[in-house]
Design a protein around this motif. Structure first.
Motif, short mmCIF file in Angstrom:
data_model
loop_
_atom_site.label_atom_id
_atom_site.label_comp_id
_atom_site.label_asym_id
_atom_site.label_seq_id
_atom_site.Cartn_x
_atom_site.Cartn_y
_atom_site.Cartn_z
N ARG A 169 -21.27 4.73 -9.08
CA ARG A 169 -20.48 3.51 -9.00
C ARG A 169 -19.00 3.85 -9.18
NH1 ARG A 169 -23.88 1.10 -6.34
NH2 ARG A 169 -25.87 0.80 -7.31
N ILE A 170 -18.18 3.31 -8.29
CA ILE A 170 -16.74 3.52 -8.38
C ILE A 170 -16.19 2.57 -9.45
CG2 ILE A 170 -14.54 3.33 -7.16
CD1 ILE A 170 -16.10 3.98 -4.57
N THR A 171 -15.44 3.12 -10.38
CA THR A 171 -14.91 2.31 -11.48
C THR A 171 -13.38 2.26 -11.50
OG1 THR A 171 -15.01 4.23 -12.95
CG2 THR A 171 -16.92 2.75 -12.94
N GLY A 172 -12.74 2.94 -10.58
CA GLY A 172 -11.27 2.92 -10.54
C GLY A 172 -10.76 3.85 -9.48
N GLY A 173 -9.44 3.93 -9.42
CA GLY A 173 -8.80 4.80 -8.45
C GLY A 173 -7.64 4.12 -7.79
N THR A 174 -7.19 4.71 -6.67
CA THR A 174 -6.04 4.20 -5.94
C THR A 174 -6.33 4.22 -4.45
OG1 THR A 174 -4.59 5.16 -7.61
CG2 THR A 174 -3.55 4.48 -5.56
N ALA A 175 -5.98 3.13 -3.77
CA ALA A 175 -6.10 3.04 -2.32
C ALA A 175 -4.70 3.06 -1.72
CB ALA A 175 -6.82 1.76 -1.92
N ARG A 200 -13.86 -0.73 -2.52
CA ARG A 200 -13.23 -2.05 -2.57
C ARG A 200 -11.92 -1.93 -3.34
NH1 ARG A 200 -18.59 -3.06 -3.46
NH2 ARG A 200 -18.37 -3.43 -5.67
N PHE A 201 -10.91 -2.64 -2.84
CA PHE A 201 -9.59 -2.53 -3.45
C PHE A 201 -8.85 -3.86 -3.29
CE2 PHE A 201 -9.78 -0.72 0.77
CZ PHE A 201 -8.78 -1.40 1.47
N PHE A 203 0.80 -1.20 0.00
CA PHE A 203 0.00 0.00 0.00
C PHE A 203 0.84 1.26 0.00
CE2 PHE A 203 -3.62 -2.60 1.70
CZ PHE A 203 -4.45 -2.37 0.63
N ALA A 204 2.13 1.16 0.28
CA ALA A 204 2.99 2.35 0.33
C ALA A 204 2.92 3.11 -0.98
CB ALA A 204 4.42 1.95 0.65
N THR A 205 2.79 2.42 -2.10
CA THR A 205 2.68 3.07 -3.40
C THR A 205 1.26 3.06 -3.93
OG1 THR A 205 3.21 1.01 -4.53
CG2 THR A 205 5.05 2.50 -4.03
N GLY A 206 0.35 2.46 -3.19
CA GLY A 206 -1.05 2.42 -3.61
C GLY A 206 -1.39 1.12 -4.31
N THR A 207 -2.65 0.79 -4.22
CA THR A 207 -3.17 -0.38 -4.90
C THR A 207 -4.45 0.01 -5.62
OG1 THR A 207 -3.70 -2.73 -4.62
CG2 THR A 207 -4.52 -1.23 -2.93
N ALA A 208 -4.82 -0.75 -6.60
CA ALA A 208 -5.96 -0.40 -7.44
C ALA A 208 -7.29 -0.53 -6.69
CB ALA A 208 -6.00 -1.29 -8.67
N VAL A 209 -8.12 0.48 -6.84
CA VAL A 209 -9.49 0.42 -6.37
C VAL A 209 -10.26 -0.40 -7.41
CG1 VAL A 209 -11.59 1.78 -6.00
CG2 VAL A 209 -9.41 2.57 -5.07
N THR A 210 -11.02 -1.38 -6.95
CA THR A 210 -11.70 -2.29 -7.87
C THR A 210 -13.20 -2.09 -7.96
OG1 THR A 210 -11.91 -3.96 -6.14
CG2 THR A 210 -9.94 -4.07 -7.56
N GLY A 211 -13.79 -1.29 -7.08
CA GLY A 211 -15.23 -1.07 -7.15
C GLY A 211 -15.75 -0.39 -5.91
N GLY A 212 -17.07 -0.43 -5.79
CA GLY A 212 -17.75 0.20 -4.68
C GLY A 212 -18.71 1.25 -5.18
N SER A 213 -19.18 2.09 -4.27
CA SER A 213 -20.13 3.13 -4.65
C SER A 213 -20.11 4.27 -3.64
CB SER A 213 -21.54 2.56 -4.75
OG SER A 213 -21.97 2.12 -3.47
N PRO A 263 -4.58 5.81 4.68
CA PRO A 263 -6.00 6.14 4.75
C PRO A 263 -6.51 7.02 3.61
CG PRO A 263 -4.83 7.66 6.12
CD PRO A 263 -3.79 6.74 5.51
N THR A 264 -5.76 7.12 2.53
CA THR A 264 -6.17 7.95 1.40
C THR A 264 -6.78 7.10 0.30
OG1 THR A 264 -4.45 9.57 1.88
CG2 THR A 264 -5.35 9.58 -0.35
N TYR A 265 -7.92 7.57 -0.21
CA TYR A 265 -8.61 6.88 -1.31
C TYR A 265 -8.93 7.90 -2.38
CZ TYR A 265 -8.85 3.32 2.18
OH TYR A 265 -8.48 2.40 3.14
#
Length: 189
Positions: free
Chosen positions: A77-83, A186-187, A31-41, A86-88
């Motif tokens: 609907r969340i379609t992407g991003g970075t987790a 979700r990530f 997570f130090a460099t972030g991981t892909a957000v996979t969904g959610g709302s 505690p930052t999203y």
């Protein structure tokens, strides 16, 4: 300062509240460099005064693509991003159309950032910081998912101006509080 059950609680914004929501979850080194957000709302319950003003001025709000509006609740609907707990940073497909008579404008390309406590969007063909996100009052987290809610969503001065200008109104200038948000992210864990 926020008030919680009659006592004062210091809050440094959305990131601090989200951190509390996932405090019990071990955060992998990945997570130090972030991981892909996979969904959610994300939902935004329109503030009663804002909903009333929109109705009074005959401004209709409808969803575009995967976004919906039902019973005064805007759902994206969340379609992407970075987790990077505690930052999203959450990206949304679709958006919303605001219409008054023959005039209309869209709010698309929405991206929320819990570190900056802001949301950007494309309004009138310009990407602007359109939303100010307040600190969540509730949250929960676990491996690969975090929920946080009861946070105020306000239009920034730029967001107010863009919507009011497009619709030839002053509704958003007088009612910048859009409503109350809740997010489920979700990530990859």
């Amino acid at each position: 300062m926020l008030f919680n059950s009659g006592r004062r609680v210091a809050a440094s914004g959305v990131a601090a509240a989200v951190a509390a929501a996932v405090a019990m979850t071990a955060v992998p080194a990945a997570f130090a460099t972030g991981t892909a957000v996979t969904g959610g709302s994300t939902t935004i319950q329109l503030a009663p005064a804002t909903a009333k003003a929109l109705r009074a001025k005959h401004i209709l709000v409808s969803g575009i693509s995967r976004a919906t509006v039902k019973g005064g609740v805007l759902t994206m609907r969340i379609t992407g991003g970075t987790a990077t707990p505690p930052t999203y940073v959450t990206q949304y497909k679709g958006g919303f159309r605001f219409a008054k008579g023959a005039r209309s404008t869209t709010v698309t390309g929405i991206v929320f950032n819990t570190k900056k406590n802001t949301g950007s969007a494309v309004i009138r063909h310009r990407k602007i910081v359109a939303f100010k996100l307040g600190a969540p009052q509730s949250g929960n987290g676990g491996p690969g998912e975090v929920q946080f809610g009861d946070y105020p969503v306000r239009l920034t001065a730029a967001g107010q101006k863009a919507l009011d200008s497009a619709l030839h109104t002053s509704v958003f200038d007088h009612h910048p509080r859009l409503g109350t948000g809740a997010t489920d992210v979700r990530f990859k864990s």
